[in-house]
Enzyme design. Structure first.
Site, short mmCIF file in Angstrom:
data_model
loop_
_atom_site.label_atom_id
_atom_site.label_comp_id
_atom_site.label_asym_id
_atom_site.label_seq_id
_atom_site.Cartn_x
_atom_site.Cartn_y
_atom_site.Cartn_z
N CYS A 150 0.83 -1.20 0.00
CA CYS A 150 0.00 0.00 0.00
C CYS A 150 0.86 1.26 0.00
O CYS A 150 2.09 1.21 0.07
CB CYS A 150 -0.90 0.00 1.23
SG CYS A 150 0.02 0.03 2.78
N ALA B 54 3.21 1.65 2.87
CA ALA B 54 4.43 0.85 2.69
C ALA B 54 5.42 1.58 1.79
O ALA B 54 6.63 1.56 2.02
CB ALA B 54 4.09 -0.52 2.10
N ARG C 224 13.33 -4.26 6.23
CA ARG C 224 13.72 -3.99 4.86
C ARG C 224 15.24 -3.99 4.64
O ARG C 224 15.72 -3.92 3.54
CB ARG C 224 13.13 -2.66 4.39
CG ARG C 224 13.01 -2.61 2.90
CD ARG C 224 11.99 -1.63 2.42
NE ARG C 224 12.16 -1.50 0.98
CZ ARG C 224 12.90 -0.55 0.42
NH1 ARG C 224 13.48 0.36 1.16
NH2 ARG C 224 13.04 -0.51 -0.87
N HIS D 200 5.28 6.15 -2.84
CA HIS D 200 6.57 6.75 -3.22
C HIS D 200 6.33 8.19 -3.68
O HIS D 200 7.04 9.11 -3.30
CB HIS D 200 7.22 5.99 -4.38
CG HIS D 200 7.38 4.51 -4.14
ND1 HIS D 200 7.24 3.59 -5.15
CD2 HIS D 200 7.69 3.82 -3.02
CE1 HIS D 200 7.44 2.38 -4.65
NE2 HIS D 200 7.71 2.49 -3.37
#
Lengths: 523, 70, 480
Positions: C62, C65, C96, C195
């Site tokens: 999503c 994220a 990550r 992003h």
């Protein structure tokens, strides 16, 4: 040149190389505007102080490093334990990506779970359309025996009516008439992952039995239902079935994911494996009784089974450690009329044998622990049985009432007189506690590794090593296959604890020519 | 009236970027390409044409502008 | 088995689509394609960046994220608050591998999880007051932080909270940037919008008011490298060796100071186009800073990229690039001599995020391997545009592939290696297919740069050639 073809170095030790050390130093000094190292060190020491602890415990709004997750995660685990069942989460898709990867990392297994990918327009118009298409697609692609729907906070905030959506989907032909679709509302802003497990269990049992209660009669199938609650040690499902099997008790493990979370690598991917058959779930009201092994985390399930199935719901404590396994087996025996067989008595004797063998290394050792409410109850109980002393017991997702019960159990034991109990606190609180009164070890999930690092940085004499028992465990392999319940589980726990003590002693006494004493071959 | 960005690529060719469409296309023809007047009809490599209100004098690149579909 | 022919690949797609209900079939058909070198534009063959179908088991995440997990999270000296219920921050904590060094809990916070842990009353009455308190408590307990970002989870946008107002007020009070990010998980169709939103929030709340600084002749910034397993460090070392002055890393091991310093650079070097083209284009428009996409996977692409970067600088840098390439050539030769014989001709299927399905192709080819299928979880058409030419003609392309499709493709193609994510990993391993996680480098790395290529080669070899894959069948069943 940092690499050679004969000795290829990954991150560690690659970044230990001089050229990388220079690179990092140069970056920090020239570009990062990083505070002076001496100041940082001083600040670090401040975070380990009593003053900081007070400040930390005055927090009201901020949570740092929680020791809990959210409801739908638990709902997914619960659903995975039903035969042929596809967990389906109604709401945003990112949540499902997170649940899957969280379980992937813990179990090192594939996790099948779908989302109906609600987006901005669903936020405006509701998720009815998503549910219809989602159920139809999921059914076509993955041909489940049952779909178990839970919700993300998005669907909960906009107030989607699961029951109506699913009924519409059936009426409008999006799913076959006879495909069971259980559901539960699992808002992530209420409770935690253990609540979600409970909600999904309740929702599923309600869906499968509520309209068929007329034909049901308590005790008519002669079985005993076992409800584990949010349980991630696969060995626990197995040991319960084994113990009851040895007693000749027919049991229904209500949600049993030990197969689907432990399938073989033999060339075939099995999306579904094992699990509680739906017929067994429908038949479950006919059992003699239902035993809830996480009494602090199964309120909804308890209410439903009591009110609708009219089961006596004989109270049991989690069968962890010696006494509570004894008590569990005696309850089972009492309910079913089956005697406890010699095989289990021998197994018990072996556990007592181990406790006697190792007591000198565990008696008086100090442990601080965090985790889910019922795990902590059982773990603390076993520690007290070993003569070990819990120093801190911290639970992020328990009630005040739980805190009182825990306090009482501790007060009733000579080894629990000094224990602090912290409810609704997180792992940043726990960190302060480790600096405040140092235990010999902490017990908890992988997140504790950062606290161990911090205590070590303060100085080797402050280090609190982590013993990994709990969920999630991401940084050690295969521990989830172990057993923590029953005599067998107690043996595993005892082995972990005593060997942690011995390994720690080795680490501290292996100084060549300095600490040769107590670095013993035989213990 | 989508917003586009006109820029030169590494080989110095004029590129039209349409963020909404994730489209980066070479401009194959530009109606007015002088120092005094710049803009007008833009033809992209995929054959699409857009109209950019001519600007005077020629702007520096990169340059953001609203264009009309022709 | 060799790669599929075009007809076989097209047939396979049709076969896989059979099972879908009609509407879903039409939708998915647009996302599955066979590569065609004759095409200039990917939109002629494949659709991307569209909503995932409900119920199909997408691997996508999503916007939260994409913002908290990818772009903002690695900025190490700021505190990123997961604002909303407890889960999102917990599931994305420290997973990550975007490495950094620092005093965690004092001046860096990358592996920690800060959350407002929303309860029912926060949803009912709004969370703004709680947020204000959260921000104040952060400042009291972590005074060395450089700023705070507020990463919105789903409920925030649905309950009408005004986090911008809270952020402005708190920022004024504590005298540090407090950045509200509207990355609620229901926005957009994947991580990708996250992003973009994160890029925009950096533009509006970090770079706003920052002017073009005094530029050194060799100042550059690394953009879109998240330092997975130390990737940005093994890239930076090469750029510095060739004589460039790397003043900022976006955002792996990054700091607020570096972000603010970036408008002084001569050129932005963009690795992950998908997640940071937005800010690069912004800096191009606002400051006139050109940006250049490069690829530091595998020696062929590394050398190509070093030369391309150098071509924008003077002879000093150009000579530097040649010197670096020459210096590492013996290592490259030794790696290839060692690993090519073990990997030559092996076939790989890739399914990764928005960059690597095209960027790692060259590295596999350097090892003599062939990519026979590739797809993006959240790529856009401009990503596919950049991909078509990297891959062989008739390679299978799959966008936002579903669990079902990927399993069927793999069953048929039986590749020697799959590179995808953790959600895919264990199922394919059970099928007996060697698998590497190509998001996290499977807990290895770095893979960027020459140092990284050595590790990449070692890892692919260990996984493809491990003896376990020969043990799938019990010996007493072998005759059957």
């Amino acid at each position: 040149m940092n690499q050679t073809a004969t000795a290829i170095k990954p991150c560690y030790p690659l970044f230990q190389e001089e050229s990388y050390r220079r690179l990092l130093q140069n970056k920090a000094e020239r570009f990062e505007e990083k505070p002076d190292p001496a100041e940082l060190e001083q600040r670090f020491q401040w975070t380990t102080s009593a003053e900081y602890k007070d400040l930390n415990f005055r927090r009201e709004a901020l949570t740092i490093n929680p020791a809990k997750a959210c409801q739908p995660l638990g709902a997914v685990l619960c659903a995975l334990g039903f035969k042929g069942t596809l967990p389906y989460v109604h709401g945003s898709q990112g949540c499902v990506a997170y649940f899957r990867s969280y379980f992937n990392r813990h179990f090192k297994e594939p996790i099948a779970c779908v989302s109906d990918s609600m987006t901005e327009d669903s936020a405006v118009f509701g998720g009815n359309k998503n549910m219809h298409e989602g159920l139809a697609n999921a059914n076509a692609l993955y041909q489940p025996e049952m779909i178990a729907v839970s919700t993300t906070c998005m669907a909960e905030v906009i107030g989607d009516d699961l029951h109506a959506f699913i009924t519409n989907a059936r009426t409008n032909g999006h799913i076959p008439e006879h495909l069971p679709v259980a559901s539960a509302h699992t808002p992530s802003f209420v409770g935690s992952h253990t609540t979600g497990w409970d909600s999904m269990m309740e929702g599923t049992l309600r869906y499968l039995t509520i309209n068929e209660m007329d034909s049901k009669e308590v005790g008519s199938n002669g079985k005993l239902n076992i409800v584990t609650g949010f349980e991630t040690y696969l060995g626990n499902y197995r040991v319960l079935k084994r113990m009851l099997g040895e007693m000749g008790v027919d049991c229904c493990m209500v949600s049993d994911p030990e197969e689907v979370l432990d399938t073989p690598t033999d060339g075939e991917y099995r999306m579904y494996a094992g699990g509680t058959p739906l017929a067994a779930l429908r038949d479950a009201p006919n059992a003699i009784d239902t035993l809830l092994l996480q009494p602090w985390s199964l309120a909804k399930t308890k209410k439903f089974i009591g009110e609708t199935w009219h089961h006596p719901l004989t109270p049991v404590d989690p069968p962890m450690g010696l006494d509570w396994t004894d008590a569990f087996l005696m309850k089972v025996s009492q309910l079913t009329g089956r005697p406890i067989p010699a095989s289990l008595e021998k197994e018990r004797g072996r556990l007592v044998d181990m406790m006697a063998d190792s007591h000198a290394w565990l008696h008086g050792r100090k442990f601080s622990l965090y985790g889910d409410p019922d795990f902590l109850m059982g773990m603390v109980k076993f520690l007290l049985e070993l003569g070990a002393e819990p120093i801190h017991v911290l639970c992020h997702n328990a009630s005040k009432r739980w805190g009182k019960a825990m306090g009482k159990m501790l007060k009733d034991s000579p080894y629990g007189q000094e224990t602090e109990v912290h409810v609704d606190r997180d792992l940043w609180h726990f960190r302060s506690l480790m600096f405040d009164r140092k235990p010999d070890f902490m017990i908890g999930n992988s997140y504790g590794k950062y606290i161990q690092r911090d205590t070590l940085h303060k100085g080797p004499e402050h280090e609190v090593p982590l013993i990994r028992i709990g969920f999630p465990i991401f940084d050690r392999h295969h521990l989830h296959r172990s057993t923590t319940l029953g005599y067998e589980g107690a043996m595993y726990l005892l082995t972990e604890l005593v060997n942690a003590v011995l390994a720690d002693l080795d680490r501290k006494t292996m100084g060549y020519g300095t600490t040769d004493y107590n670095y013993d071959l035989i213990r | 009236m989508p917003l586009v960005m006109l820029r030169k690529d590494s080989e110095g060719r004029l590129i039209c970027y349409v963020p909404k469409k994730d489209l980066e296309a070479r401009v194959t023809a530009l109606e007015h390409d002088g120092e005094e007047l710049w803009g007008g009809r833009l033809t992209l490599e995929d054959g699409e044409s857009w109209y950019l209100e001519p600007i005077s004098p020629r702007p520096g690149l990169p340059f953001e502008a609203r264009v009309k579909r022709i | 088995m060799s790669a599929l022919t075009r007809a076989e690949a097209e047939g396979l797609i049709q076969e896989v689509l059979e099972v879908y209900p009609e509407a879903a079939k039409q939708d998915r058909a647009r996302h599955l394609a066979v590569n065609d070198h004759a095409l200039e534009r990917s939109k002629k063959c494949i659709t991307a960046n569209r909503k995932s179908l409900p119920g199909v088991m997408t691997a996508r995440g999503c916007a939260y994220a994409g913002s908290k997990g990818v772009v903002w999270g690695p900025i190490k000296d700021m505190i990123h608050v997961s604002h909303g219920p407890v889960g999102c921050g917990q599931y994305s904590r420290a997973g990550r591998r975007n490495y950094y060094v620092g005093f965690t809990g004092v001046n860096t916070f990358g592996t920690m999880n800060f959350t407002s842990d929303f309860q029912e009353k926060d949803v009912v009455f709004g969370g703004d007051k709680k947020l204000a308190k959260v921000l104040a408590e952060i400042e009291a307990l972590f005074p060395v932080n450089k700023g705070i970002s507020v990463q919105s989870e789903c409920p925030i946008g649905l309950i009408g909270d005004d986090i911008e107002a809270v952020a402005r007020k708190s920022s004024a009070e504590i005298g540090k940037p407090v950045i509200p990010v509207r990355c609620e998980g229901f926005r957009g169709v994947s991580q990708s919008l996250g992003h973009h939103i994160a890029n925009d929030s950096i533009r509006d709340w970090v770079l706003e008011g920052v002017t073009r600084g005094e530029s050194g002749p060799y100042d550059v910034a690394i953009i879109g490298d998240y330092n997975i397993g130390g990737d940005a460090w093994s890239s930076r070392i090469l750029l510095e060796e060739m004589g460039l002055n790397v003043v900022a890393q976006w955002s792996g091991d990054g700091t607020l100071a570096e972000l603010k310093r970036t408008p002084q650079v001569r050129m932005n070097l963009l690795h992950c186009y998908r997640s940071m083209n937005y800010i690069s284009r912004h800096m191009e428009t606002k400051y006139g800073i050109p940006w250049l996409e490069y690829n530091f996977f595998g020696p062929t692409k590394i050398a190509e990229s070093l030369r391309q970067i150098a071509s924008h600088f003077d002879d000093h840098i150009k000579e530097g690039a040649e010197r670096v390439i020459a210096r590492y050539q013996p290592l490259v030769d030794a790696i290839n001599d060692k690993y090519r014989p073990r990997l030559n001709g092996k076939r790989v299927m890739l399914y990764v995020g928005g960059l690597r399905p095209r960027h790692v192709v060259g590295a596999y080819e350097d090892l003599g391997m062939e990519v026979v299928g590739a797809g993006y979880e959240f790529g856009h058409n401009d990503d596919y545009d950049r991909t078509l030419k990297e891959l062989g003609d008739a390679t299978l392309l799959y966008d936002d592939v579903t669990g079902y499709e990927m399993e069927k493709f793999v069953e048929r193609i039986r590749p020697d290696l799959i590179g995808a994510g953790i959600k895919e990993k264990y199922g394919f391993q059970k099928m007996g297919i060697p698998f590497r996680q190509m998001h996290s480098w499977d807990y290895s790395g770095p893979y960027h740069g020459y140092d990284g290529y050595a590790i990449f080669a070692r890892d692919m070899d260990m996984t493809v050639n491990n003896p376990c894959w020969q043990k799938l069948r019990a010996p007493w069943k072998k005759g059957a």
